[in-house]
Scaffold this active site. Sequence first.
Site, mmCIF file in Angstrom:
data_model
loop_
_atom_site.group_PDB
_atom_site.id
_atom_site.type_symbol
_atom_site.label_atom_id
_atom_site.label_comp_id
_atom_site.label_asym_id
_atom_site.label_seq_id
_atom_site.Cartn_x
_atom_site.Cartn_y
_atom_site.Cartn_z
ATOM 1 N N THR A 92 0.800 -1.244 0.044
ATOM 2 C CA THR A 92 -0.167 0.230 -0.070
ATOM 3 C C THR A 92 0.658 1.171 -0.038
ATOM 4 O O THR A 92 0.492 2.195 -0.594
ATOM 5 C CB THR A 92 -1.026 0.080 1.217
ATOM 6 O OG1 THR A 92 -1.646 -1.217 1.325
ATOM 7 C CG2 THR A 92 -1.907 1.190 1.170
ATOM 8 N N TYR A 106 -13.117 -4.728 -0.333
ATOM 9 C CA TYR A 106 -14.149 -4.108 -1.062
ATOM 10 C C TYR A 106 -15.197 -5.314 -1.115
ATOM 11 O O TYR A 106 -16.320 -5.248 -0.730
ATOM 12 C CB TYR A 106 -14.069 -3.515 -2.320
ATOM 13 C CG TYR A 106 -15.303 -2.867 -2.818
ATOM 14 C CD1 TYR A 106 -15.708 -1.640 -2.250
ATOM 15 C CD2 TYR A 106 -16.091 -3.438 -3.765
ATOM 16 C CE1 TYR A 106 -16.683 -0.822 -2.785
ATOM 17 C CE2 TYR A 106 -17.240 -2.647 -4.132
ATOM 18 C CZ TYR A 106 -17.516 -1.650 -3.588
ATOM 19 O OH TYR A 106 -18.512 -0.964 -3.986
ATOM 20 N N ARG A 143 -8.295 -1.056 6.161
ATOM 21 C CA ARG A 143 -8.373 -0.542 4.617
ATOM 22 C C ARG A 143 -9.119 -1.425 3.836
ATOM 23 O O ARG A 143 -9.806 -1.143 2.947
ATOM 24 C CB ARG A 143 -6.991 -0.506 3.964
ATOM 25 C CG ARG A 143 -6.146 0.889 4.481
ATOM 26 C CD ARG A 143 -5.118 0.995 3.533
ATOM 27 N NE ARG A 143 -4.149 1.882 3.871
ATOM 28 C CZ ARG A 143 -3.972 3.237 3.125
ATOM 29 N NH1 ARG A 143 -4.565 3.333 2.024
ATOM 30 N NH2 ARG A 143 -2.948 4.217 3.565
ATOM 31 N N TYR A 199 -1.602 -10.414 5.010
ATOM 32 C CA TYR A 199 -1.586 -8.922 5.280
ATOM 33 C C TYR A 199 -2.755 -8.747 5.966
ATOM 34 O O TYR A 199 -4.049 -8.516 4.954
ATOM 35 C CB TYR A 199 -1.300 -8.190 4.153
ATOM 36 C CG TYR A 199 -1.009 -6.682 4.551
ATOM 37 C CD1 TYR A 199 -1.210 -6.041 6.038
ATOM 38 C CD2 TYR A 199 -0.938 -5.699 3.423
ATOM 39 C CE1 TYR A 199 -1.157 -4.791 6.108
ATOM 40 C CE2 TYR A 199 -0.832 -4.256 3.486
ATOM 41 C CZ TYR A 199 -1.154 -3.918 4.837
ATOM 42 O OH TYR A 199 -0.773 -2.515 5.281
ATOM 43 N N LYS A 241 1.378 -9.832 8.214
ATOM 44 C CA LYS A 241 1.749 -8.393 8.716
ATOM 45 C C LYS A 241 0.440 -8.071 9.501
ATOM 46 O O LYS A 241 -0.754 -7.989 8.669
ATOM 47 C CB LYS A 241 1.919 -7.641 7.231
ATOM 48 C CG LYS A 241 1.880 -6.255 7.758
ATOM 49 C CD LYS A 241 2.413 -5.266 6.426
ATOM 50 C CE LYS A 241 2.257 -3.845 6.898
ATOM 51 N NZ LYS A 241 2.409 -3.127 5.691
ATOM 52 N N ILE A 272 6.739 -4.379 9.416
ATOM 53 C CA ILE A 272 7.000 -3.888 8.190
ATOM 54 C C ILE A 272 6.452 -2.524 8.364
ATOM 55 O O ILE A 272 5.220 -2.101 8.549
ATOM 56 C CB ILE A 272 5.956 -4.728 7.082
ATOM 57 C CG1 ILE A 272 6.415 -5.962 7.285
ATOM 58 C CG2 ILE A 272 6.023 -3.984 5.903
ATOM 59 C CD1 ILE A 272 5.576 -7.105 6.429
#
Length: 295
Positions: free
Chosen positions: A47, A110, A141, A136, A164, A206
């Site tokens: 990202t 989404y 998000r 992740y 992550k 990260i």
Amino acid sequence: MAKPPFSGAITALITPFANGAVDEKKFQAFVDWQIKEGINGVVPCGTTGESPTLSHEEHNRVTALCVEVAKGRVPVIAGTGSNSTAEAISLTQHAQKAGADAALIVTPYYNKPTQAGMIAHYKAIHDATDIPIIIYNIPGRSVVDMKVETMAELAKLPRIVGVKDATNDLTRPVTTRLAIDADFAQLSGEDGTQVAYLGQGGHGCISVTANVAPRLCSEMHAAWKAGDFTKVQQINDRLMPLHEALFCESSPGPVKYAASLLGKSDAATRLPLTEIAASSKARVEAAMKSAGLLN
């Protein structure tokens, strides 16, 4: 305790642009600088690297450029996630072919898949490739949150090797370790809470901040491994205002501006991200000076 396959300070790399295109020379110089500063690993096309606005060709090229300049000095964990399973498979297959050491794959955004849907998504990518995979998990998000039980089920697959964790839930490292095992790599995705995450059993971070403070970030993680907790606290205190400033607007706007102050990247981002506000620039610059990164 077994050593996890990935640990320490790992940079979620920005992608420098010039006149709207990827600045390949500046990107490779940036990766080389990161490694020379002592960083423990790099993540292209996450990202922070503006993967949502990179074309497929750019995405694959950035991964290849990163592997090329890293030359095996540190692990390259290529961002290859998508809310389309077929697209994620294609990006992961390319990362494997390019020589990346692992793939970082975000939970599908989404679409809002169920836990069963997430298992099917990651299993399909796993079975179509031969590269280690790091999940992740970033509900802020992607909207969906992978449950620990779901992750434990996926960890039964031989090449699902870590996570992550950007949930900001500091119970997760403990519950994940108890549900899986100690060599499942647990990497924080939150700079501001990474020391607490390590204290709960995490293995690394990260990091966005490592883009502009790779040496300090790597030194902090080295101090943690050495048991020098006084040094850990000193560095963490020094970096905390910067951690906060780099998220004063949507990332990577602030960190690209910070990198521009060091001459490492243009501050430009791609739409729909725009230039950060003057007040945000002042805050980032003040934090950089406070951390000793600018005169």
